[in-house]
Enzyme design. Structure first.
Site, PDB file in Angstrom:
ATOM      1  N   HIS A   5      -3.234   5.919   5.060  1.00  0.00           N
ATOM      2  CA  HIS A   5      -1.803   6.164   5.288  1.00  0.00           C
ATOM      3  C   HIS A   5      -1.441   7.593   4.876  1.00  0.00           C
ATOM      4  O   HIS A   5      -2.063   8.155   3.977  1.00  0.00           O
ATOM      5  CB  HIS A   5      -0.964   5.239   4.409  1.00  0.00           C
ATOM      6  CG  HIS A   5      -0.899   3.805   4.835  1.00  0.00           C
ATOM      7  ND1 HIS A   5      -1.325   3.334   6.064  1.00  0.00           N
ATOM      8  CD2 HIS A   5      -0.443   2.716   4.157  1.00  0.00           C
ATOM      9  CE1 HIS A   5      -1.127   2.021   6.126  1.00  0.00           C
ATOM     10  NE2 HIS A   5      -0.584   1.612   4.993  1.00  0.00           N
ATOM     11  N   CYS A  10       0.817  -1.220   0.000  1.00  0.00           N
ATOM     12  CA  CYS A  10       0.000   0.000   0.000  1.00  0.00           C
ATOM     13  C   CYS A  10       0.853   1.273   0.000  1.00  0.00           C
ATOM     14  O   CYS A  10       0.599   2.211  -0.761  1.00  0.00           O
ATOM     15  CB  CYS A  10      -0.931   0.005   1.204  1.00  0.00           C
ATOM     16  SG  CYS A  10      -0.215  -0.640   2.700  1.00  0.00           S
TER      17      CYS A  10
END
Ligand code: 2RA
Length: 336
Positions: A241, A128
């Protein structure tokens, strides 16, 4: 007529997001098979207007698929994807199992879709943090090759799974009640705290998560010389994130030119309001397809470097959406 699609790891945080995204994006599904470990089998999940059973993955349930989207961990992928391929499927694997295999394309559709042309059955979805970073940096790298990246990540609980997201909430409640925070999923308290990513460390003191960013970015950019150092940190955020990036080029990169390119970049939403000191935030990136990029500025300590900040939904663009976009690109290229 549509495709026979399987989701391996269908009940996990990423698996359920893949299911939702296939429906949202009207992916051409003729048959959908939800596959999981025997422990998770027996549940049901809804797809469009139908309720489907979650079946235990087996040779039988893997037969006759055109496409399998896997997000169940590296060992599960290694065990079952070769069997799925034998059954005729193409596999898009979200785990780290095959990412660095030379004959396995590692793809971010906004960056290197042509790499799909050489696939031999398995295509790997990058980590990711790598996906979010490469979407933001590719538009710059295309005009002035990047020499070096220094990245610090601020990674959400979702990267450790659905149970980890729940534990973060539970820990916050524990602390607000004056009780010691429970730590069954995380090794340490995450609520009102943060800690360096607890993946295994190598002899140079880098963790696996940090080395994934180094190795995967070089492969996706076809830039084996690119220098990258990362510090990955788990922070008390649920599912998006954030990353602070320092990017060095061979020559100065005019900030306004970089801003113009980022504002037009595929997969990027440029977010900057300097008057209000308003820039990308994880809460605003949550649930979005785009990587939010902003706070772009000249590095005052290095004439050839720029600083920028990004936030992106870890479950969506960081995993599930990127995998579905790879499948869409396979179809668009006549490869599926
Ligand atoms: C993490 N990227 O956030 C890793 C795995 N999803 O922990």
């Amino acid at each position: 007529q549509g495709l026979r699609v399987g989701i391996l790891g269908a009940t996990g945080a990423v698996g359920t997001e893949i299911l939702a995204i296939l429906a949202e994006r009207l992916f051409p599904v003729a048959e959908l098979r939800l596959l999981a470990s025997p422990r998770s089998a027996g549940q049901t999940l809804s797809f469009r207007e139908t309720v489907l059973p979650v079946e235990a993955v087996s040779e039988q349930t893997l037969k006759g698929l055109d496409l399998i989207l896997a997000s169940a961990g590296a060992s599960v992928s290694r065990q079952w994807l070769p069997i799925a391929l034998k059954g005729g499927a193409i596999a898009i694997d979200n785990s780290s199992a095959y990412r660095m295999e030379p004959n396995v394309p590692l793809v971010v559709p906004e960056v290197n879709p042509d790499d799909l042309k050489t696939h031999q059955g398995i295509i790997a979805n990058p980590n990711c943090t790598t996906i979010l970073m490469t979407v933001a940096l590719w538009p710059l790298h295309q005009v002035r090759p990047i020499r070096r990246i220094v990245v610090a990540t601020y990674q959400s609980a979702s990267g450790a799974g659905a149970k980890a997201m729940q534990e973060l909430k539970d820990q916050a409640l524990d602390i607000l009640k004056g009780q010691p925070p429970r730590t069954e999923v995380f090794p340490y308290p995450l609520a009102f705290n943060l800690f360096p990513h607890n993946s295994p460390l190598n002899e140079q003191g880098y963790c696996q998560e940090e080395m994934k960013m180094v190795n995967e970015t070089r492969k996706i950019f076809h830039a084996p010389e690119l220098r990258l150092t990362a510090t990955c940190v788990r922070v008390p955020v649920l599912r998006a994130h954030s990353e602070a990036l320092n990017v060095e080029f061979a020559e100065p990169f005019p900030v306004q030119e970089a801003r113009d390119r980022l504002q037009k970049a595929p997969g990027v939403q440029f977010v900057e309001d300097w008057q209000r000191n308003y820039f990308p935030m994880p809460l605003e990136a949550t649930g979005k397809d785009a990587v939010l990029v902003g706070r772009l500025r000249q590095d005052i300590s290095a004439p050839n470097a720029l600083e920028l900040w990004l936030c992106g939904d870890q479950i969506r663009k960081g995993a599930a959406l990127n995998a579905v976009q790879i499948a869409e690109s396979l179809i668009a290229q006549g490869l599926l």
